[in-house]
Design a protein around this motif. Structure first.
Motif, PDB file in Angstrom:
ATOM      1  N   ALA A  30      45.947  81.919  94.800  1.00 43.70           N
ATOM      2  CA  ALA A  30      46.800  81.773  93.735  1.00 43.70           C
ATOM      3  C   ALA A  30      46.120  81.486  92.438  1.00 43.70           C
ATOM      4  CB  ALA A  30      48.076  81.255  94.069  1.00 43.70           C
ATOM      5  N   ILE A  31      45.619  80.749  92.210  1.00 42.19           N
ATOM      6  CA  ILE A  31      44.701  80.118  90.845  1.00 42.19           C
ATOM      7  C   ILE A  31      43.880  80.945  90.668  1.00 42.19           C
ATOM      8  CG2 ILE A  31      43.345  78.171  90.022  1.00 42.19           C
ATOM      9  CD1 ILE A  31      45.161  76.206  91.568  1.00 42.19           C
ATOM     10  N   TRP A  40      49.609  83.289  85.090  1.00 41.33           N
ATOM     11  CA  TRP A  40      50.107  81.962  85.466  1.00 41.33           C
ATOM     12  C   TRP A  40      50.506  81.860  87.037  1.00 41.33           C
ATOM     13  CZ3 TRP A  40      55.803  81.161  85.940  1.00 41.33           C
ATOM     14  CH2 TRP A  40      56.326  82.182  85.746  1.00 41.33           C
ATOM     15  N   VAL A  41      50.815  80.567  87.177  1.00 38.71           N
ATOM     16  CA  VAL A  41      51.175  80.592  88.730  1.00 38.71           C
ATOM     17  C   VAL A  41      52.378  79.792  88.954  1.00 38.71           C
ATOM     18  CG1 VAL A  41      50.661  79.141  90.965  1.00 38.71           C
ATOM     19  CG2 VAL A  41      48.845  80.054  89.781  1.00 38.71           C
ATOM     20  N   ARG A  42      53.488  80.210  89.745  1.00 41.99           N
ATOM     21  CA  ARG A  42      54.820  80.044  90.088  1.00 41.99           C
ATOM     22  C   ARG A  42      54.584  79.350  91.525  1.00 41.99           C
ATOM     23  NH1 ARG A  42      58.969  84.252  89.752  1.00 41.99           N
ATOM     24  NH2 ARG A  42      58.968  83.597  87.401  1.00 41.99           N
ATOM     25  N   VAL A  79      52.882  70.290  92.372  1.00 43.72           N
ATOM     26  CA  VAL A  79      52.279  70.889  91.135  1.00 43.72           C
ATOM     27  C   VAL A  79      51.489  69.928  90.240  1.00 43.72           C
ATOM     28  CG1 VAL A  79      53.669  71.183  88.871  1.00 43.72           C
ATOM     29  CG2 VAL A  79      54.593  72.021  91.027  1.00 43.72           C
ATOM     30  N   SER A  80      51.806  68.470  90.677  1.00 40.88           N
ATOM     31  CA  SER A  80      50.982  67.615  89.974  1.00 40.88           C
ATOM     32  C   SER A  80      49.453  67.684  90.387  1.00 40.88           C
ATOM     33  CB  SER A  80      51.228  66.309  90.309  1.00 40.88           C
ATOM     34  OG  SER A  80      50.552  65.498  89.469  1.00 40.88           O
ATOM     35  N   ASN A  81      49.249  67.925  91.725  1.00 33.37           N
ATOM     36  CA  ASN A  81      47.812  68.089  92.253  1.00 33.37           C
ATOM     37  C   ASN A  81      47.171  69.633  91.606  1.00 33.37           C
ATOM     38  OD1 ASN A  81      47.915  65.707  93.810  1.00 33.37           O
ATOM     39  ND2 ASN A  81      48.823  66.819  95.489  1.00 33.37           N
ATOM     40  N   ALA A  82      48.093  70.422  91.496  1.00 31.81           N
ATOM     41  CA  ALA A  82      47.563  71.766  90.871  1.00 31.81           C
ATOM     42  C   ALA A  82      47.153  71.711  89.708  1.00 31.81           C
ATOM     43  CB  ALA A  82      48.456  72.921  91.379  1.00 31.81           C
ATOM     44  N   ARG A  83      47.691  70.977  88.893  1.00 34.96           N
ATOM     45  CA  ARG A  83      47.561  70.893  87.539  1.00 34.96           C
ATOM     46  C   ARG A  83      46.569  70.040  87.261  1.00 34.96           C
ATOM     47  NH1 ARG A  83      53.724  70.124  85.395  1.00 34.96           N
ATOM     48  NH2 ARG A  83      54.406  72.412  85.304  1.00 34.96           N
ATOM     49  N   THR A  84      46.021  68.984  88.122  1.00 36.67           N
ATOM     50  CA  THR A  84      44.834  68.330  87.926  1.00 36.67           C
ATOM     51  C   THR A  84      43.713  68.881  88.289  1.00 36.67           C
ATOM     52  OG1 THR A  84      46.287  66.197  88.569  1.00 36.67           O
ATOM     53  CG2 THR A  84      43.860  66.110  88.646  1.00 36.67           C
ATOM     54  N   SER A  85      43.684  70.001  89.468  1.00 38.33           N
ATOM     55  CA  SER A  85      42.409  70.581  89.911  1.00 38.33           C
ATOM     56  C   SER A  85      42.354  71.931  89.024  1.00 38.33           C
ATOM     57  CB  SER A  85      42.624  70.981  91.294  1.00 38.33           C
ATOM     58  OG  SER A  85      44.253  71.691  91.466  1.00 38.33           O
ATOM     59  N   ALA A  86      43.220  72.383  88.565  1.00 40.19           N
ATOM     60  CA  ALA A  86      43.054  73.625  87.610  1.00 40.19           C
ATOM     61  C   ALA A  86      43.787  73.452  86.240  1.00 40.19           C
ATOM     62  CB  ALA A  86      43.663  74.648  88.513  1.00 40.19           C
ATOM     63  N   VAL A  91      50.868  76.268  85.507  1.00 33.10           N
ATOM     64  CA  VAL A  91      51.662  76.226  86.815  1.00 33.10           C
ATOM     65  C   VAL A  91      53.140  75.628  86.571  1.00 33.10           C
ATOM     66  CG1 VAL A  91      51.689  74.986  88.997  1.00 33.10           C
ATOM     67  CG2 VAL A  91      49.259  75.451  87.731  1.00 33.10           C
ATOM     68  N   ASP A  92      53.977  76.411  86.858  1.00 30.39           N
ATOM     69  CA  ASP A  92      55.362  76.128  86.791  1.00 30.39           C
ATOM     70  C   ASP A  92      55.922  76.160  88.253  1.00 30.39           C
ATOM     71  OD1 ASP A  92      55.043  76.380  84.172  1.00 30.39           O
ATOM     72  OD2 ASP A  92      56.486  78.202  83.927  1.00 30.39           O
TER      73      ASP A  92
END
Length: 309
Positions: A30-31, A40-42, A79-86, A91-92
């Motif tokens: 998705a990213i 963007w990613v939901r 979401v926190s992990n996704a924002r850290t990795s990308a 990301v919402d």
């Protein structure tokens, strides 16, 4: 449950109870799609509407509150992990509550596509999550991509699309060419001619030649509308599932159709796409067709420039 925002449509990814989206393969996919599309990613997690069997609460209201709070915690961690990795991708989060399939379908209705993980666990848990994946795939109004749990990005630069009927492939080819153009990939269009059963009369060579011509004609029309997409066609022989899986091994994605349900297609998803979804090591995208014929846009060439109408 829908939140609305301006800009390109979202890449929607389903997040399961452990916060991984059936392994991180779906989230990675998705990213990557969001980056390629400037989107963007939901991230969607659906909290159950009832506790597992044996759970006891004094009131339904307290049970609902507990489930929502637990679901929000799962989503917040993911979401926190996704924002850290990308950090370069917006990301919402979106929390749903109730039956999983309708909630995911609704969450993806305004998106570009919905991405689901194909998990690798066994037993009842796999049966339940497999039913969810199939349910969303059969009901979604936007394309659904099913990604193996351990999937890692590949760099083949190739989109593979399986065409069942070359004469009526306009909708699917339109989507496949557009996808290849967005991703900057080449396109391989394949049609599988199933081998005759033992004892059956052999097919005529003229039939195969006619099928090949129809495939080439359909592809040529769309190729003129997408001149920057390199394309090749392949007429394969054998069992359809095995042939499609083999064709997808050097592709980044395998694109198949979900036919509009009518008198010819009483089931939403046919047995071949179902089988491919269950075993492909390549992400599989199922495109819902609306049942109306689609032809390539008229392309005129003037002084070397293509004008699309």
């Amino acid at each position: 449950m829908m939140n609305v925002r301006q800009g390109p449509p979202a890449i929607v990814v389903g997040i399961d109870a452990d916060g991984t989206g059936q392994g991180s393969g779906a989230l990675r996919y998705a990213i990557g799609q969001a980056r390629a599309r400037g989107s963007w990613v939901r991230m969607v997690h659906v909290a159950p509407s009832v506790l597992p069997e044996g759970g006891m609460w004094p009131t339904q209201a307290r049970e609902t509150t507990y489930l929502r709070r637990a679901g929000q915690q799962v989503l917040d961690r993911a979401v926190s992990n996704a924002r850290t990795s990308a950090p370069d991708v917006q990301v919402d989060p979106l929390l749903g509550h109730g039956p999983v399939v309708p909630e995911l379908v609704a969450a993806a209705a305004d998106g570009a596509l919905v991405v689901l993980g194909r998990e690798s666990r066994r037993g009842l848990e796999r049966l339940i999550t497999g039913a969810t994946t199939l349910g969303v795939t059969e009901r979604s109004s936007v394309p659904v991509v099913v990604v193996p749990a351990d999937w890692e990005p590949s760099d083949h630069g190739r989109v593979v699309v399986g065409v069942k009927s070359p004469g009526g492939a306009g909708e699917l080819l339109s989507h496949a060419f557009a996808t290849a153009a967005v991703l900057g990939s080449e396109l391989r269009v394949v049609h599988v001619k199933e081998a005759p059963e033992a004892g059956a009369a052999p097919g005529h060579g003229t039939d195969e030649q006619s099928t090949a011509r129809m495939l080439e004609t359909a592809v040529h029309e769309w190729s003129a509308a997408f001149p920057d997409v390199p394309v090749e066609t392949s007429l394969l022989h054998g069992e359809p599932v095995a042939a499609l899986l083999g064709a997808a091994t050097d592709g980044d994605i395998l694109v198949l159709a979900r036919h509009h349900r009518d008198l010819r297609h009483l089931v939403r998803l046919g047995p071949v796409p179902r089988a491919v979804l269950g075993s492909s090591t390549t992400p599989v995208e199922i495109v819902p067709l609306n049942g109306s014929p689609e032809t390539a846009p008229l392309v005129l060439e003037r002084s070397g420039a293509f004008l699309k109408t």
